[in-house]
Design a protein around this motif. Structure first.
Motif, PDB file in Angstrom:
ATOM      1  N   THR A  98      -2.406   6.793  10.049  1.00 40.15           N
ATOM      2  CA  THR A  98      -3.230   8.893   9.899  1.00 40.15           C
ATOM      3  C   THR A  98      -2.216   8.601   8.305  1.00 40.15           C
ATOM      4  O   THR A  98      -1.248   9.110   7.955  1.00 40.15           O
ATOM      5  N   PRO A  99      -3.098   7.898   7.087  1.00 40.82           N
ATOM      6  CA  PRO A  99      -2.446   7.834   5.945  1.00 40.82           C
ATOM      7  C   PRO A  99      -1.831   9.044   5.315  1.00 40.82           C
ATOM      8  O   PRO A  99      -2.362  10.254   5.544  1.00 40.82           O
ATOM      9  N   ARG A 100      -0.804   8.859   4.387  1.00 38.28           N
ATOM     10  CA  ARG A 100      -0.145   9.922   4.623  1.00 38.28           C
ATOM     11  C   ARG A 100      -1.135  10.819   2.783  1.00 38.28           C
ATOM     12  O   ARG A 100      -0.766   9.029   1.809  1.00 38.28           O
ATOM     13  N   PHE A 101      -0.954  11.332   2.123  1.00 41.06           N
ATOM     14  CA  PHE A 101      -0.698  11.445   0.818  1.00 41.06           C
ATOM     15  C   PHE A 101       0.456  11.641   0.284  1.00 41.06           C
ATOM     16  O   PHE A 101       1.112  11.539   0.432  1.00 41.06           O
ATOM     17  N   ILE A 102      -0.182  11.040  -0.558  1.00 44.09           N
ATOM     18  CA  ILE A 102       1.391  10.221  -1.815  1.00 44.09           C
ATOM     19  C   ILE A 102       1.241  10.939  -3.295  1.00 44.09           C
ATOM     20  O   ILE A 102      -0.343  10.917  -3.776  1.00 44.09           O
ATOM     21  N   GLY A 103       2.338  10.679  -3.889  1.00 41.38           N
ATOM     22  CA  GLY A 103       1.964  11.366  -5.287  1.00 41.38           C
ATOM     23  C   GLY A 103       3.219  12.133  -5.611  1.00 41.38           C
ATOM     24  O   GLY A 103       2.574  13.057  -4.948  1.00 41.38           O
ATOM     25  N   GLY A 104       3.653  11.757  -6.338  1.00 43.13           N
ATOM     26  CA  GLY A 104       5.328  12.699  -6.997  1.00 43.13           C
ATOM     27  C   GLY A 104       5.692  13.049  -5.510  1.00 43.13           C
ATOM     28  O   GLY A 104       5.511  12.300  -4.451  1.00 43.13           O
ATOM     29  N   ASP A 105       6.191  14.352  -5.138  1.00 45.18           N
ATOM     30  CA  ASP A 105       6.569  14.962  -4.001  1.00 45.18           C
ATOM     31  C   ASP A 105       5.087  14.916  -3.498  1.00 45.18           C
ATOM     32  O   ASP A 105       4.951  16.151  -3.554  1.00 45.18           O
ATOM     33  N   SER A 106       5.679  14.717  -1.777  1.00 38.56           N
ATOM     34  CA  SER A 106       4.959  14.483  -1.025  1.00 38.56           C
ATOM     35  C   SER A 106       4.844  15.277   0.207  1.00 38.56           C
ATOM     36  O   SER A 106       3.890  15.629   0.674  1.00 38.56           O
ATOM     37  N   THR A 107       5.797  16.105   0.224  1.00 38.07           N
ATOM     38  CA  THR A 107       6.176  16.711   1.670  1.00 38.07           C
ATOM     39  C   THR A 107       5.540  18.167   1.111  1.00 38.07           C
ATOM     40  O   THR A 107       5.765  18.644  -0.312  1.00 38.07           O
ATOM     41  N   PHE A 108       5.777  18.887   2.075  1.00 37.61           N
ATOM     42  CA  PHE A 108       5.416  20.678   2.206  1.00 37.61           C
ATOM     43  C   PHE A 108       6.593  21.199   2.098  1.00 37.61           C
ATOM     44  O   PHE A 108       7.425  20.779   3.043  1.00 37.61           O
ATOM     45  N   ILE A 109       6.397  22.060   1.676  1.00 37.34           N
ATOM     46  CA  ILE A 109       7.213  23.054   1.765  1.00 37.34           C
ATOM     47  C   ILE A 109       7.170  24.263   1.375  1.00 37.34           C
ATOM     48  O   ILE A 109       6.191  24.759   0.437  1.00 37.34           O
ATOM     49  N   PHE A 110       8.007  25.340   2.324  1.00 37.42           N
ATOM     50  CA  PHE A 110       7.521  26.911   1.833  1.00 37.42           C
ATOM     51  C   PHE A 110       7.850  27.251   0.191  1.00 37.42           C
ATOM     52  O   PHE A 110       8.160  26.867  -0.079  1.00 37.42           O
ATOM     53  N   GLN A 111       6.813  28.136  -0.258  1.00 40.78           N
ATOM     54  CA  GLN A 111       6.910  28.945  -1.234  1.00 40.78           C
ATOM     55  C   GLN A 111       8.233  30.170  -1.257  1.00 40.78           C
ATOM     56  O   GLN A 111       8.809  30.148  -0.650  1.00 40.78           O
ATOM     57  N   GLU A 112       8.657  29.535  -2.635  1.00 43.23           N
ATOM     58  CA  GLU A 112      10.497  30.017  -3.128  1.00 43.23           C
ATOM     59  C   GLU A 112      10.224  32.244  -2.332  1.00 43.23           C
ATOM     60  O   GLU A 112       8.999  32.661  -2.798  1.00 43.23           O
ATOM     61  N   HIS A 136      13.004  16.691   8.660  1.00 41.94           N
ATOM     62  CA  HIS A 136      13.866  17.529   7.483  1.00 41.94           C
ATOM     63  C   HIS A 136      14.366  17.009   7.466  1.00 41.94           C
ATOM     64  O   HIS A 136      15.085  16.255   7.579  1.00 41.94           O
ATOM     65  N   TYR A 137      15.048  18.019   5.908  1.00 42.08           N
ATOM     66  CA  TYR A 137      15.962  17.091   4.618  1.00 42.08           C
ATOM     67  C   TYR A 137      16.480  17.863   4.167  1.00 42.08           C
ATOM     68  O   TYR A 137      16.140  18.941   4.138  1.00 42.08           O
ATOM     69  N   CYS A 138      17.481  17.196   3.240  1.00 42.72           N
ATOM     70  CA  CYS A 138      18.560  17.568   2.451  1.00 42.72           C
ATOM     71  C   CYS A 138      18.772  18.623   1.095  1.00 42.72           C
ATOM     72  O   CYS A 138      19.438  19.237   1.171  1.00 42.72           O
ATOM     73  N   ASP A 139      17.234  17.716   1.195  1.00 41.03           N
ATOM     74  CA  ASP A 139      16.910  18.889  -0.152  1.00 41.03           C
ATOM     75  C   ASP A 139      15.990  20.002   0.789  1.00 41.03           C
ATOM     76  O   ASP A 139      15.355  19.878   1.020  1.00 41.03           O
ATOM     77  N   ARG A 140      16.054  21.362   0.350  1.00 42.77           N
ATOM     78  CA  ARG A 140      15.719  22.275   1.320  1.00 42.77           C
ATOM     79  C   ARG A 140      15.721  22.625   2.406  1.00 42.77           C
ATOM     80  O   ARG A 140      14.726  22.447   3.278  1.00 42.77           O
ATOM     81  N   TRP A 141      17.293  22.006   2.804  1.00 38.82           N
ATOM     82  CA  TRP A 141      17.556  21.792   4.030  1.00 38.82           C
ATOM     83  C   TRP A 141      17.560  23.151   5.080  1.00 38.82           C
ATOM     84  O   TRP A 141      17.607  24.342   4.921  1.00 38.82           O
ATOM     85  N   LEU A 142      17.606  22.675   6.377  1.00 34.16           N
ATOM     86  CA  LEU A 142      16.969  24.054   7.469  1.00 34.16           C
ATOM     87  C   LEU A 142      18.495  24.871   7.992  1.00 34.16           C
ATOM     88  O   LEU A 142      19.211  23.369   7.820  1.00 34.16           O
ATOM     89  N   ASP A 143      18.246  25.949   7.812  1.00 32.08           N
ATOM     90  CA  ASP A 143      19.166  26.377   8.379  1.00 32.08           C
ATOM     91  C   ASP A 143      19.078  27.388   9.559  1.00 32.08           C
ATOM     92  O   ASP A 143      20.058  27.585  10.163  1.00 32.08           O
ATOM     93  N   ARG A 144      17.908  26.591  10.071  1.00 28.38           N
ATOM     94  CA  ARG A 144      17.522  28.344  11.430  1.00 28.38           C
ATOM     95  C   ARG A 144      16.165  27.539  11.581  1.00 28.38           C
ATOM     96  O   ARG A 144      14.854  27.310  10.913  1.00 28.38           O
ATOM     97  N   SER A 213      13.929  29.449   7.804  1.00 25.84           N
ATOM     98  CA  SER A 213      14.610  29.625   6.743  1.00 25.84           C
ATOM     99  C   SER A 213      15.890  28.387   6.388  1.00 25.84           C
ATOM    100  O   SER A 213      15.567  27.167   7.059  1.00 25.84           O
ATOM    101  N   SER A 214      16.208  28.174   4.749  1.00 28.06           N
ATOM    102  CA  SER A 214      16.257  27.094   3.727  1.00 28.06           C
ATOM    103  C   SER A 214      17.840  27.656   3.831  1.00 28.06           C
ATOM    104  O   SER A 214      18.208  28.554   3.414  1.00 28.06           O
ATOM    105  N   GLY A 215      18.909  26.625   3.784  1.00 22.80           N
ATOM    106  CA  GLY A 215      20.268  27.782   2.993  1.00 22.80           C
ATOM    107  C   GLY A 215      20.846  26.428   2.632  1.00 22.80           C
ATOM    108  O   GLY A 215      21.228  26.795   1.602  1.00 22.80           O
ATOM    109  N   TYR A 218      19.507  30.654  -1.661  1.00 24.56           N
ATOM    110  CA  TYR A 218      19.222  31.803  -1.535  1.00 24.56           C
ATOM    111  C   TYR A 218      17.872  32.136  -1.626  1.00 24.56           C
ATOM    112  O   TYR A 218      17.209  31.493  -2.708  1.00 24.56           O
ATOM    113  N   GLY A 219      16.387  32.106  -0.798  1.00 17.08           N
ATOM    114  CA  GLY A 219      15.472  32.621  -1.547  1.00 17.08           C
ATOM    115  C   GLY A 219      14.887  30.973  -0.905  1.00 17.08           C
ATOM    116  O   GLY A 219      13.455  31.271  -1.057  1.00 17.08           O
ATOM    117  N   ALA A 220      15.351  30.334  -0.814  1.00 17.10           N
ATOM    118  CA  ALA A 220      14.803  28.541  -1.070  1.00 17.10           C
ATOM    119  C   ALA A 220      13.815  28.403  -0.092  1.00 17.10           C
ATOM    120  O   ALA A 220      13.707  29.051   1.373  1.00 17.10           O
TER     121      ALA A 220
END
Length: 298
Positions: A98-112, A136-144, A213-215, A218-220
């Motif tokens: 299952t090849p992943r789309f790549i090019g720059g930041d390729s992971t999904f992020i919710f809108q601010e 999940h990831y340390c950038d825009r990490w999950l807090d809940r 949600s992300s910690g 605020y609003g991440a």
């Protein structure tokens, strides 16, 4: 056209029904000097293993198996790149087919500043699930995170619809309208990156709902995916699949013809199928696995 990574070409060559605007035929992103490690295989700490001691369980949250995903918002927008980064939550790299789309930041992020960050995975059929996990990831990490499953779903606005493969303009939380089960109501003690999973006794479900949600600040918007949903395939039935495959219609047409002409025209004897009542036919057909119906649940 600029050199393009093979996986990017594969997933960005648009069909007419995928094109975000008229006249777009292909999108090209310059290839990196070396293959993306993310596209080859996910690092072990981001991988959710199948539950131990459960032979035959598989990950059904996979694009190649017909799963699809919807989200409340997408920081990457609704264009082709945003859609492909969203679909990466159902892709696991070249080594897993299952090849992943790549090019720059390729992971999904919710809108601010999304009021409710939800992700809905439709597995395409009913399964007996025992483990659900997510990277999940340390950038825009999950807090809940909260996790729910069900066998049917409705949009929060019942006059609307859930749009898969893209965002839903910040729509409120969908309603798991049948057989909703709570895997985890809310957990907040999470590692900053890696993977997390939740186990449960075998639970019948088609839909998996993640609320996060992300910690980070605020609003991440949280960074999320891939998603892993392990379980076993259940038998196909009228009760669990609400649309019937073409093969089913063909069989039912044959049954009706037999019932209308109950005697063999050559011998005059009654056809053995003619006396079988419809409920018994339904029981016979329900003993076929869902994957035997190649056109099921499009």
């Amino acid at each position: 056209m600029a050199e393009t990574n093979l996986a990017v070409r594969k997933y960005l060559r648009l069909r007419n029904d995928d094109a975000p605007e008229e006249g777009v035929e292909e999108v090209s992103i310059p290839a990196a000097s070396a293959p993306s490690r993310d596209n080859l295989v996910l690092e072990k700490k981001f991988w959710v293993e199948p539950p131990p001691g459960q032979a035959g369980v598989q990950n059904w949250a996979c694009e190649s198996r017909g799963a699809r995903v919807a989200v409340s918002t997408n920081i990457w927008g609704g264009g082709v790149q945003g859609q492909q980064k969203l679909k990466n939550v159902l892709r696991f790299g070249d080594l897993h087919g299952t090849p992943r789309f790549i090019g720059g930041d390729s992971t999904f992020i919710f809108q601010e500043r999304t009021r409710t960050q939800w992700m809905l995975v439709d597995l395409g059929g009913l399964y007996s699930l025992t483990r659900i996990g997510v990277s999940h990831y340390c950038d825009r990490w999950l807090d809940r995170i909260s996790v729910y499953t069900g066998t049917a779903v409705q949009p929060a606005d019942r006059s609307g619809e859930i749009r898969y493969g893209t965002h839903n303009d910040g729509a409120e939380l969908p309603n798991l309208s049948r057989n909703m089960k709570t895997w985890v109501a809310a957990i907040t003690s999470l590692p900053r990156d890696g993977s997390i999973h939740f186990d449960r006794s075998p639970t019948e479900a088609r839909f998996v709902l993640l609320v996060v949600s992300s910690g980070h600040y605020y609003g991440a918007g949280a960074r999320l995916g891939p998603v892993f949903v392990y379980g076993r395939e259940l038998w196909w039935s009228f009760e669990t699949h609400h649309s019937f495959p073409m093969a089913f219609h063909d069989v039912m047409a044959l049954i009706q013809l037999v019932r209308k002409s109950p005697r063999d025209p050559d011998t005059g004897k009654e056809h053995p199928f003619a006396t079988l009542p419809i409920p018994l036919w339904r029981k016979i057909l329900s003993n076929l696995k869902s994957n035997d119906w190649k056109e099921a649940e499009k």
